[in-house]
Scaffold this motif. Sequence first.
Motif, PDB file in Angstrom:
ATOM      1  N   LEU A   1       0.833  -1.191   0.000  1.00 37.81           N
ATOM      2  CA  LEU A   1       0.000   0.000   0.000  1.00 37.81           C
ATOM      3  C   LEU A   1       0.878   1.255   0.000  1.00 37.81           C
ATOM      4  O   LEU A   1       1.771   1.406   0.834  1.00 37.81           O
ATOM      5  CB  LEU A   1      -0.904   0.014   1.234  1.00 37.81           C
ATOM      6  N   LYS A   2       0.622   2.145  -0.954  1.00 37.67           N
ATOM      7  CA  LYS A   2       1.308   3.424  -1.048  1.00 37.67           C
ATOM      8  C   LYS A   2       0.325   4.533  -0.681  1.00 37.67           C
ATOM      9  O   LYS A   2      -0.726   4.676  -1.314  1.00 37.67           O
ATOM     10  CB  LYS A   2       1.850   3.656  -2.465  1.00 37.67           C
TER      11      LYS A   2
ATOM     12  N   LEU B   1      -2.286   0.500  -4.649  1.00 35.01           N
ATOM     13  CA  LEU B   1      -1.556  -0.756  -4.480  1.00 35.01           C
ATOM     14  C   LEU B   1      -0.520  -0.879  -5.586  1.00 35.01           C
ATOM     15  O   LEU B   1      -0.848  -0.751  -6.763  1.00 35.01           O
ATOM     16  CB  LEU B   1      -2.512  -1.949  -4.523  1.00 35.01           C
ATOM     17  N   GLU B   2       0.709  -1.114  -5.186  1.00 35.00           N
ATOM     18  CA  GLU B   2       1.797  -1.273  -6.148  1.00 35.00           C
ATOM     19  C   GLU B   2       2.519  -2.579  -5.892  1.00 35.00           C
ATOM     20  O   GLU B   2       2.636  -3.024  -4.739  1.00 35.00           O
ATOM     21  CB  GLU B   2       2.778  -0.085  -6.040  1.00 35.00           C
ATOM     22  N   LYS B   3       3.001  -3.180  -6.953  1.00 27.77           N
ATOM     23  CA  LYS B   3       3.711  -4.442  -6.827  1.00 27.77           C
ATOM     24  C   LYS B   3       5.049  -4.237  -6.139  1.00 27.77           C
ATOM     25  O   LYS B   3       5.745  -3.273  -6.397  1.00 27.77           O
ATOM     26  CB  LYS B   3       3.924  -5.075  -8.208  1.00 27.77           C
ATOM     27  N   LYS B   4       5.365  -5.205  -5.269  1.00 26.45           N
ATOM     28  CA  LYS B   4       6.661  -5.153  -4.611  1.00 26.45           C
ATOM     29  C   LYS B   4       7.762  -5.551  -5.580  1.00 26.45           C
ATOM     30  O   LYS B   4       7.526  -6.224  -6.576  1.00 26.45           O
ATOM     31  CB  LYS B   4       6.687  -6.103  -3.414  1.00 26.45           C
ATOM     32  N   ASN B   5       8.975  -5.140  -5.281  1.00 26.26           N
ATOM     33  CA  ASN B   5      10.139  -5.535  -6.074  1.00 26.26           C
ATOM     34  C   ASN B   5      10.393  -7.008  -5.829  1.00 26.26           C
ATOM     35  O   ASN B   5      10.784  -7.433  -4.741  1.00 26.26           O
ATOM     36  CB  ASN B   5      11.352  -4.699  -5.675  1.00 26.26           C
ATOM     37  N   LYS B   6      10.151  -7.833  -6.858  1.00 30.85           N
ATOM     38  CA  LYS B   6      10.236  -9.277  -6.691  1.00 30.85           C
ATOM     39  C   LYS B   6      11.632  -9.736  -6.329  1.00 30.85           C
ATOM     40  O   LYS B   6      11.835 -10.566  -5.439  1.00 30.85           O
ATOM     41  CB  LYS B   6       9.781  -9.970  -7.984  1.00 30.85           C
ATOM     42  N   ASN B   7      12.641  -9.198  -6.993  1.00 31.88           N
ATOM     43  CA  ASN B   7      14.020  -9.615  -6.725  1.00 31.88           C
ATOM     44  C   ASN B   7      14.420  -9.271  -5.298  1.00 31.88           C
ATOM     45  O   ASN B   7      14.990 -10.084  -4.576  1.00 31.88           O
ATOM     46  CB  ASN B   7      14.987  -8.955  -7.697  1.00 31.88           C
ATOM     47  N   SER B   8      14.111  -8.026  -4.902  1.00 32.42           N
ATOM     48  CA  SER B   8      14.488  -7.625  -3.558  1.00 32.42           C
ATOM     49  C   SER B   8      13.701  -8.400  -2.524  1.00 32.42           C
ATOM     50  O   SER B   8      14.217  -8.757  -1.471  1.00 32.42           O
ATOM     51  CB  SER B   8      14.274  -6.128  -3.372  1.00 32.42           C
ATOM     52  N   GLY B   9      12.411  -8.723  -2.844  1.00 30.06           N
ATOM     53  CA  GLY B   9      11.602  -9.497  -1.911  1.00 30.06           C
ATOM     54  C   GLY B   9      12.125 -10.901  -1.747  1.00 30.06           C
ATOM     55  O   GLY B   9      12.227 -11.438  -0.647  1.00 30.06           O
ATOM     56  N   ASP B  10      12.501 -11.562  -2.869  1.00 29.96           N
ATOM     57  CA  ASP B  10      13.019 -12.926  -2.803  1.00 29.96           C
ATOM     58  C   ASP B  10      14.336 -12.953  -2.059  1.00 29.96           C
ATOM     59  O   ASP B  10      14.599 -13.851  -1.250  1.00 29.96           O
ATOM     60  CB  ASP B  10      13.198 -13.493  -4.220  1.00 29.96           C
ATOM     61  N   ALA B  11      15.187 -11.972  -2.330  1.00 26.14           N
ATOM     62  CA  ALA B  11      16.490 -11.956  -1.687  1.00 26.14           C
ATOM     63  C   ALA B  11      16.314 -11.744  -0.197  1.00 26.14           C
ATOM     64  O   ALA B  11      17.026 -12.329   0.622  1.00 26.14           O
ATOM     65  CB  ALA B  11      17.361 -10.857  -2.282  1.00 26.14           C
ATOM     66  N   ALA B  12      15.363 -10.904   0.161  1.00 27.06           N
ATOM     67  CA  ALA B  12      15.143 -10.681   1.570  1.00 27.06           C
ATOM     68  C   ALA B  12      14.580 -11.919   2.244  1.00 27.06           C
ATOM     69  O   ALA B  12      14.891 -12.228   3.389  1.00 27.06           O
ATOM     70  CB  ALA B  12      14.214  -9.487   1.772  1.00 27.06           C
ATOM     71  N   ALA B  13      13.691 -12.639   1.488  1.00 25.30           N
ATOM     72  CA  ALA B  13      13.090 -13.840   2.069  1.00 25.30           C
ATOM     73  C   ALA B  13      14.094 -14.976   2.178  1.00 25.30           C
ATOM     74  O   ALA B  13      14.109 -15.729   3.144  1.00 25.30           O
ATOM     75  CB  ALA B  13      11.888 -14.273   1.242  1.00 25.30           C
TER      76      ALA B  13
END
Length: 399
Positions: free
Chosen positions: A29-30, A369-381
């Motif tokens: 959410l933005k 609603l904006e999509k999260k950065n997938k790469n940064s999300g995966d790396a963080a996970a």
Amino acid sequence: MKKKIIIGIIVVAALSIGIKMLTGNGKELKLNTATVREETVEITVTATGYVQPVDKVEVGTQVSGVIEKLYVDFNTQVRRGQLLAELDKSTLSEKLVQARASVSSAESDLDFSQKNYDRVEQLFNVKAATQTSYEDAINRLAQAKTSVANARANLQQAQVNLGYAEIYSPIDGVILNRAVEQGQTVAASFNTPTLFTIANDLKQMQVEANVDEADIGQVQVGQDVRFTVDAYPDDTFAGTVKQIRLQPTVTSNVVTYTVIVEAPNPEEKLFPGMTASITVIVKTETGAVVPVSAFNFSPSDEVIKIQVSSLKFQVESETQTTKLQKNVWVKSENKAVQHELETGLNDGVFVIVNKGVSVGDTIILSASLEKKNKNSGDAAANPLMPRRPGPGGPPPGGR
């Protein structure tokens, strides 16, 4: 064993679905927010005009002639009664001599007519002169008196014209314009030629602004005015509406009215003829303000459903709705509450709030609603998972 495996798969799938629902399928959410603060809201009318002296006099001449001497130039400070210029007096002086000669001739003729009348009257009284000769003597005496009166009037006019050859300042002030040169001939046959333009006091100026007919109804005498000029873009000058002239000006079917604005000029920074952009302050009010755009925000169903765990939108009516009330969303910790506001003055950007929110409250202007950065999300996970080669990432093979 098979049942346990099947149950485990179902539980994992349900958890995955639940996590996706709570995280909005990888969306976040933005919010765009604003803080309620205390400010002044103004309703204004804008226009353009020109800076002019309050008193301006055009000095001319009532007689024709050649400019023989000039005693002042542009920007010269002058006093009332000061000699500004002289015309050639030779022709006017000759006319004065002629007028005096005419007076002498008329007076001589009057003297002769008077003596002739006295003689004829004595003869007429003793019956030695006819009625005709007596009446003729009376008529000649009356004509002689009239001739003397005319001659003396012409003499006075010649003296006045000779005095007009000297041009004096009618007021104290400064020379704005000198329209003649020494040796130039001026003709005053049908109109009075302008020789000098004098402004009385450049410390007291006025702005003659052209206000559109759609706005003139809001302008009143005594209202405060702010204006700027191109010569001093960083300075703002103050003034007051002095007069609203009723005579309209029509240009290309556009009707405007002239508004006179008093503009004190103690530093004499304002020059005659400068273009001024004025702002007439029609109404003003100070209080807690909210951006007008906050009233246009309404959360979508997707925002309400997906973000229910991170920010809950709920409606809490605090006042009775009237035509002066509008709704905004106020953010407080992890919830957003809808408030009904009682509003005041509105300038199109901000609106005064009389009731409903307080200074310091956070108002939501928009939410998306904006999509999260997938790469940064995966790396963080999972930091152990290999990442795609790219700037800043490790080379293939983890080296």
